[in-house]
Design a protein around this motif. Structure first.
Motif, PDB file in Angstrom:
ATOM      1  N   UNK A   7      13.929  42.001  91.278  1.00  0.00           N
ATOM      2  CA  UNK A   7      12.747  41.153  91.177  1.00  0.00           C
ATOM      3  C   UNK A   7      11.870  41.402  89.969  1.00  0.00           C
ATOM      4  N   UNK A   8      12.319  42.261  89.049  1.00  0.00           N
ATOM      5  CA  UNK A   8      11.539  42.518  87.837  1.00  0.00           C
ATOM      6  C   UNK A   8      11.719  41.353  86.869  1.00  0.00           C
ATOM      7  N   UNK A   9      10.632  40.783  86.417  1.00  0.00           N
ATOM      8  CA  UNK A   9      10.694  39.666  85.476  1.00  0.00           C
ATOM      9  C   UNK A   9      10.784  40.208  84.058  1.00  0.00           C
ATOM     10  N   UNK A  10      11.954  40.064  83.465  1.00  0.00           N
ATOM     11  CA  UNK A  10      12.217  40.567  82.123  1.00  0.00           C
ATOM     12  C   UNK A  10      12.371  39.419  81.133  1.00  0.00           C
ATOM     13  N   UNK A  11      12.268  39.759  79.866  1.00  0.00           N
ATOM     14  CA  UNK A  11      12.547  38.814  78.786  1.00  0.00           C
ATOM     15  C   UNK A  11      13.496  39.489  77.807  1.00  0.00           C
ATOM     16  N   UNK A  12      14.681  38.938  77.652  1.00  0.00           N
ATOM     17  CA  UNK A  12      15.639  39.421  76.661  1.00  0.00           C
ATOM     18  C   UNK A  12      15.456  38.569  75.410  1.00  0.00           C
ATOM     19  N   UNK A  13      15.049  39.197  74.302  1.00  0.00           N
ATOM     20  CA  UNK A  13      14.694  38.436  73.105  1.00  0.00           C
ATOM     21  C   UNK A  13      15.760  38.472  72.026  1.00  0.00           C
ATOM     22  N   UNK A  14      16.764  39.350  72.159  1.00  0.00           N
ATOM     23  CA  UNK A  14      17.846  39.394  71.159  1.00  0.00           C
ATOM     24  C   UNK A  14      18.969  40.291  71.625  1.00  0.00           C
ATOM     25  N   UNK A  15      20.168  39.998  71.162  1.00  0.00           N
ATOM     26  CA  UNK A  15      21.297  40.913  71.295  1.00  0.00           C
ATOM     27  C   UNK A  15      21.329  41.802  70.063  1.00  0.00           C
ATOM     28  N   UNK A  16      21.804  43.032  70.227  1.00  0.00           N
ATOM     29  CA  UNK A  16      21.892  43.970  69.116  1.00  0.00           C
ATOM     30  C   UNK A  16      23.327  44.285  68.712  1.00  0.00           C
ATOM     31  N   UNK A  17      24.247  44.243  69.678  1.00  0.00           N
ATOM     32  CA  UNK A  17      25.640  44.499  69.335  1.00  0.00           C
ATOM     33  C   UNK A  17      26.538  43.874  70.400  1.00  0.00           C
ATOM     34  N   UNK A  18      27.808  43.766  70.065  1.00  0.00           N
ATOM     35  CA  UNK A  18      28.814  43.349  71.028  1.00  0.00           C
ATOM     36  C   UNK A  18      30.119  44.068  70.703  1.00  0.00           C
ATOM     37  N   UNK A  19      30.964  44.255  71.725  1.00  0.00           N
ATOM     38  CA  UNK A  19      32.215  44.979  71.509  1.00  0.00           C
ATOM     39  C   UNK A  19      33.171  44.763  72.668  1.00  0.00           C
ATOM     40  N   UNK A  20      34.450  44.773  72.355  1.00  0.00           N
ATOM     41  CA  UNK A  20      35.483  44.773  73.396  1.00  0.00           C
ATOM     42  C   UNK A  20      36.275  46.089  73.371  1.00  0.00           C
ATOM     43  N   UNK A  21      35.809  47.047  72.570  1.00  0.00           N
ATOM     44  CA  UNK A  21      36.533  48.321  72.489  1.00  0.00           C
ATOM     45  C   UNK A  21      35.619  49.532  72.480  1.00  0.00           C
ATOM     46  N   UNK A  22      34.352  49.341  72.795  1.00  0.00           N
ATOM     47  CA  UNK A  22      33.425  50.478  72.853  1.00  0.00           C
ATOM     48  C   UNK A  22      33.374  51.081  74.254  1.00  0.00           C
ATOM     49  N   UNK A  23      33.859  50.331  75.225  1.00  0.00           N
ATOM     50  CA  UNK A  23      34.021  50.823  76.599  1.00  0.00           C
ATOM     51  C   UNK A  23      35.497  50.720  76.946  1.00  0.00           C
ATOM     52  N   UNK A  24      36.046  51.750  77.566  1.00  0.00           N
ATOM     53  CA  UNK A  24      37.474  51.732  77.870  1.00  0.00           C
ATOM     54  C   UNK A  24      37.833  52.676  79.002  1.00  0.00           C
ATOM     55  N   UNK A  25      39.119  52.891  79.165  1.00  0.00           N
ATOM     56  CA  UNK A  25      39.632  53.738  80.246  1.00  0.00           C
ATOM     57  C   UNK A  25      40.653  54.707  79.666  1.00  0.00           C
ATOM     58  N   UNK A  26      40.548  55.969  80.053  1.00  0.00           N
ATOM     59  CA  UNK A  26      41.481  57.002  79.594  1.00  0.00           C
ATOM     60  C   UNK A  26      42.158  57.610  80.818  1.00  0.00           C
ATOM     61  N   UNK A  27      43.493  57.694  80.788  1.00  0.00           N
ATOM     62  CA  UNK A  27      44.256  58.197  81.934  1.00  0.00           C
ATOM     63  C   UNK A  27      45.212  59.311  81.502  1.00  0.00           C
ATOM     64  N   UNK A  28      45.486  60.207  82.406  1.00  0.00           N
ATOM     65  CA  UNK A  28      46.401  61.313  82.133  1.00  0.00           C
ATOM     66  C   UNK A  28      47.841  60.898  82.408  1.00  0.00           C
ATOM     67  N   UNK A  29      48.696  61.121  81.431  1.00  0.00           N
ATOM     68  CA  UNK A  29      50.109  60.773  81.586  1.00  0.00           C
ATOM     69  C   UNK A  29      50.799  61.664  82.615  1.00  0.00           C
ATOM     70  N   UNK A  30      50.350  62.935  82.739  1.00  0.00           N
ATOM     71  CA  UNK A  30      51.008  63.820  83.692  1.00  0.00           C
ATOM     72  C   UNK A  30      50.688  63.450  85.142  1.00  0.00           C
ATOM     73  N   UNK A  31      49.787  62.460  85.308  1.00  0.00           N
ATOM     74  CA  UNK A  31      49.528  61.924  86.645  1.00  0.00           C
ATOM     75  C   UNK A  31      50.322  60.639  86.874  1.00  0.00           C
ATOM     76  N   UNK A  32      51.264  60.381  85.978  1.00  0.00           N
ATOM     77  CA  UNK A  32      52.146  59.228  86.124  1.00  0.00           C
ATOM     78  C   UNK A  32      51.560  57.913  85.655  1.00  0.00           C
ATOM     79  N   UNK A  33      50.561  57.967  84.785  1.00  0.00           N
ATOM     80  CA  UNK A  33      49.913  56.734  84.309  1.00  0.00           C
ATOM     81  C   UNK A  33      50.318  56.468  82.861  1.00  0.00           C
TER      82      UNK A  33
END
Length: 333
Positions: A102-128
């Motif tokens: 219920x907080x009324x916010x105002x987003x006035x601009x984007x600063x960045x975008x990415x499809x590779x700055x967040x990801x997933x890392x898995x251990x191969x010895x766990x069969x992944x």
């Protein structure tokens, strides 16, 4: 004599007008110093802020910014909601959570975008080795963050139901140590902790996953009532950031050095390695709107805020300021 007096009269009137105009210019509100208290999360993705400060663009706009540093955008935004600060650099997920509250916010601009700055890392010895191998595995993730949203979209894109994995709550700074242990088989987080986790293993020990099904976005957010009162400060801020964006495009190598120099020492170590994982752009676009709406749908489907109505994100995104100084960067109505 009459013509001389007339000339003197005209001169006097002209002088009066010039003095009056000069005085107006000197004391115009536009020449007064504006001040903003900014809560910032000390990450390279907020490059435009650090560039504008380093290059003196805020000073040129007579904008004085006091910085309050946080380890996460969530905490930075919380300080804005509490009234401690005026504006925050924050990823999109905390904005959605606050909107549901219920907080009324105002987003006035984007600063960045990415499809590779967040990801997933898995251990191969766990069969992944491929995405399908995540079935039945334990994934460490900071819950109710953009990383959890990424995991949800990533699994869905590979036909894996949420019930086929176990999500384990892990703090961002604990990712590398946790994956080294026995409580999880994979982790999902954003940089710099994503990079730190990968660096803790050799390349043949882990598999890394990224996906363009999720676009990570950071924004500048204020409380709505504060935004309505600080229009001049917001315009000056965005004008300075527009100049910073232009500088970044023309002088990328030097810009990188300037940004990294302003980051905390522990972030400076990883910043060069994650610099190419994001795009620093000042804009407001439909990708932001669809991402906010998508995360809200995900939260409700996951059982969070099931009793709350869907926030109006078109009202939350305030285009008026960026539209005034940089209309070509606004592609959302």
């Amino acid at each position: 004599m009459r013509s001389i007096k007339s000339g003197i009269g005209i001169f006097s009137i002209t002088l009066f007008i010039l003095v009056t105009l000069g005085a107006w210019k000197i004391y115009s509100p536009g020449t007064q110093i504006e001040k903003l208290r900014m809560a910032e999360a000390s990450q390279p993705v907020f490059a435009l802020i650090y560039l504008a400060e380093s290059l003196g663009y805020f000073a040129d706009e007579k904008l004085e910014i006091t910085y309050d540093s946080y380890t996460s955008g969530r905490d930075a935004l919380n300080s804005v909601v509490s009234g401690k600060n005026d504006i925050a650099t924050v990823y999109e997920t905390p904005v959605v959570l606050q909107a549901f509250n219920g907080v009324e916010l105002a987003v006035v601009a984007e600063l960045h975008n990415s499809t590779s700055n967040t990801g997933l890392v898995a251990r191969k010895d766990r069969g992944i080795h491929v995405a399908a191998d995540l079935r039945g595995k334990r994934i460490g993730v900071p819950l109710k963050t953009n990383a959890e949203f990424f995991v949800s979209l990533f699994l869905s894109s590979h036909g894996i139901h949420p019930n086929e994995v176990t999500l384990v709550p892990v703090k961002p700074n604990d990712m590398a140590a946790t994956l080294k242990g026995d409580t999880v088989d994979a982790i999902s987080v954003w940089n710099p902790n994503l990079y730190k986790t990968k660096a803790a293993f050799s390349e043949d020990e882990i598999t890394s996953f990224y996906s363009d099904v999720y676009t990570e976005i950071s924004v500048l957010a204020l409380k709505r009532d504060n935004a309505d009162q600080r229009g001049e400060a917001i315009l000056r801020l965005l004008r300075a950031l527009k100049r910073a964006e232009a500088y970044l495009k023309e002088n990328s190598a030097e810009a990188k050095k300037l940004v990294i120099a302003q980051l905390p020492p522990n972030v400076q170590i990883t910043a060069p390695h994650v610099w190419d994982a994001f795009s620093a752009e000042l804009k407001l676009d439909t990708v932001l709107l669809s991402t906010l709406q998508g995360e809200a749908d995900w939260l409700k489907e996951a059982g969070s805020f099931s009793d709350k109505s869907m926030p109006d994100f078109t009202a939350l995104i305030d285009t008026q300021y960026l539209n005034e100084i940089y209309p070509q960067a606004v592609t959302i109505e």
